[in-house]
Design a protein around this motif. Sequence first.
Motif, short mmCIF file in Angstrom:
data_model
loop_
_atom_site.label_atom_id
_atom_site.label_comp_id
_atom_site.label_asym_id
_atom_site.label_seq_id
_atom_site.Cartn_x
_atom_site.Cartn_y
_atom_site.Cartn_z
N UNK A 222 -36.75 16.38 43.79
CA UNK A 222 -36.23 15.48 44.82
C UNK A 222 -36.29 14.02 44.37
N UNK A 223 -37.31 13.69 43.60
CA UNK A 223 -37.43 12.33 43.07
C UNK A 223 -36.30 12.03 42.10
N UNK A 224 -36.03 12.97 41.22
CA UNK A 224 -34.94 12.78 40.25
C UNK A 224 -33.59 12.71 40.95
N UNK A 225 -33.41 13.51 41.97
CA UNK A 225 -32.14 13.47 42.71
C UNK A 225 -31.91 12.08 43.31
N UNK A 226 -32.98 11.50 43.89
CA UNK A 226 -32.86 10.17 44.48
C UNK A 226 -32.58 9.11 43.42
N UNK A 227 -33.25 9.22 42.26
CA UNK A 227 -33.03 8.27 41.17
C UNK A 227 -31.61 8.38 40.64
N UNK A 228 -31.16 9.59 40.45
CA UNK A 228 -29.81 9.82 39.94
C UNK A 228 -28.76 9.29 40.91
N UNK A 229 -28.95 9.56 42.20
CA UNK A 229 -28.00 9.08 43.22
C UNK A 229 -27.94 7.55 43.23
N UNK A 230 -29.09 6.92 43.09
CA UNK A 230 -29.12 5.46 43.12
C UNK A 230 -28.36 4.85 41.95
N UNK A 231 -28.66 5.29 40.75
CA UNK A 231 -28.02 4.68 39.59
C UNK A 231 -26.56 5.06 39.46
N UNK A 232 -26.22 6.31 39.74
CA UNK A 232 -24.84 6.75 39.56
C UNK A 232 -23.94 6.31 40.71
N UNK A 233 -24.44 6.46 41.94
CA UNK A 233 -23.60 6.19 43.11
C UNK A 233 -23.63 4.73 43.53
N UNK A 234 -24.84 4.18 43.65
CA UNK A 234 -24.95 2.80 44.14
C UNK A 234 -24.68 1.76 43.05
N UNK A 235 -25.19 1.99 41.86
CA UNK A 235 -25.01 1.02 40.78
C UNK A 235 -23.83 1.35 39.88
N UNK A 236 -23.25 2.54 40.07
CA UNK A 236 -22.13 2.97 39.23
C UNK A 236 -22.48 2.87 37.75
N UNK A 237 -23.66 3.39 37.41
CA UNK A 237 -24.19 3.31 36.04
C UNK A 237 -23.38 4.19 35.10
N UNK A 238 -23.20 3.71 33.90
CA UNK A 238 -22.50 4.48 32.87
C UNK A 238 -23.21 5.81 32.68
N UNK A 239 -22.54 6.95 32.92
CA UNK A 239 -23.21 8.25 32.79
C UNK A 239 -23.75 8.52 31.40
N UNK A 240 -23.19 7.88 30.38
CA UNK A 240 -23.69 8.07 29.01
C UNK A 240 -24.96 7.25 28.76
N UNK A 241 -25.29 6.39 29.71
CA UNK A 241 -26.49 5.59 29.58
C UNK A 241 -27.59 6.03 30.53
N UNK A 242 -27.49 7.28 30.99
CA UNK A 242 -28.46 7.79 31.96
C UNK A 242 -28.79 9.25 31.65
N UNK A 243 -30.09 9.53 31.51
CA UNK A 243 -30.56 10.92 31.36
C UNK A 243 -31.58 11.19 32.44
N UNK A 244 -31.39 12.29 33.17
CA UNK A 244 -32.35 12.68 34.20
C UNK A 244 -32.73 14.15 34.02
N UNK A 245 -33.99 14.46 34.31
CA UNK A 245 -34.46 15.83 34.16
C UNK A 245 -35.54 16.10 35.21
N UNK A 246 -35.39 17.20 35.95
CA UNK A 246 -36.43 17.58 36.92
C UNK A 246 -37.33 18.62 36.28
N UNK A 247 -38.58 18.24 36.01
CA UNK A 247 -39.54 19.12 35.35
C UNK A 247 -40.14 20.14 36.30
N UNK A 248 -40.12 19.84 37.60
CA UNK A 248 -40.70 20.76 38.57
C UNK A 248 -40.13 20.48 39.95
N UNK A 249 -40.31 21.45 40.84
CA UNK A 249 -39.84 21.30 42.22
C UNK A 249 -41.00 21.64 43.14
N UNK A 250 -41.32 20.72 44.03
CA UNK A 250 -42.45 20.90 44.93
C UNK A 250 -42.33 22.20 45.70
N UNK A 251 -43.40 23.03 45.65
CA UNK A 251 -43.43 24.30 46.36
C UNK A 251 -42.76 25.44 45.64
#
Length: 259
Positions: A222-251
Motif C-alpha cells: 500500500x505504501x508503494x502504491x501511494x508513492x507510485x500514484x504520487x510521482x506518476x499521477x500528480x507529478x507526471x514523473x518520467x516512467x523511465x526514471x521511476x522504479x517501484x517494488x512492493x516487497x511485502x503486503x500487510x497481512x
Amino acid sequence: MPPNSIKTEKIRSKFTVKGKKFLTPHFIRVAFEIDDQQEELLTYVKSGSNNKLFIPAKSLISSDEKRIKADWEFITRTYTNRKIDLENRELLIDFVAHGDNGPASAWALTAVPGETLEVGMKQSSRPLVPDADFYLFIGDATALPVICAIVEELPSYVTAKVLLEVYGKEDEMILCSAADVSVHWLHNAEPEKGSILADTARNIDLPGGILKKYIYAAAEYSTIKAIKDYFKTELNWDPYGLYTCSYWKSGQSEEEGKP
C-alpha cells in the motif's frame, strides 16, 4: 558468460553459515562461506541483486504451524545479496529480525555456523539502477539491504537523498558511499499497521533543471502504491526514471501470492 552480456542465468547452490551478528536490534547479518565452485558461479552475480532462500519447512513447523504445512519441503522467500565478497569468500545476507512469525526471521534467529541454506539467484551484468545525476531512494526496513548496497556503488559525482523507515533510532545505520548522500530516518515500531513513507516523500525537495533524476522505492504494497500514484499521477514523473517494488503486503504471506 561475457562481461557485457545482459542475459540472465539462474543458479542454485547450498551455502554453509560461517557466522552471524546483530547489526542492530532488528537486523541480523548472516555470513555464508563461498567454496571454489560457488566462487565461479557468483562471478557475475551483483551485490544488491535479489535471491531466493529455500528454507526447510520442517525446521519451522513448531514456530509457525498456522502458515506452514507439514508436506511442504521448502518455504521460499525473496531476499537481497547484501554483499558478494569473492576476495574474502563470503556471501552476506541481512535479515529483518521480527521474531519467529516469519520463516526467514525464524531461521536467521536460530542459525548457527555449519548450518546450510540453499540459495537461488541470477547471473547478470544488468545494473541495479541506471546512470543519473540525482537519486532518491525510499524504503522501509525490508529495503534497507538493497538500498545500502546500491548507495555503496554510486560514483562520487552524483547526489542522492535517502528516505528510510526502521523500527527505532537504534536501528539506524551508517550508509557508506563516495557520492554526496543525505539520509533521513523515520521510526515506526509497528510497520504492519501502516507507514508514513509516502506522506514524507511528498515533502522531499527534488532538484530542478535538466539533471537526470531517478527514484527507487521499495516497501510494503500500500505504501508503494501511494508513492507510485504520487510521482506518476500528480507529478507526471518520467516512467523511465521511476522504479517501484512492493516487497511485502500487510497481512499476507509470500505463499498467498504477490499483489
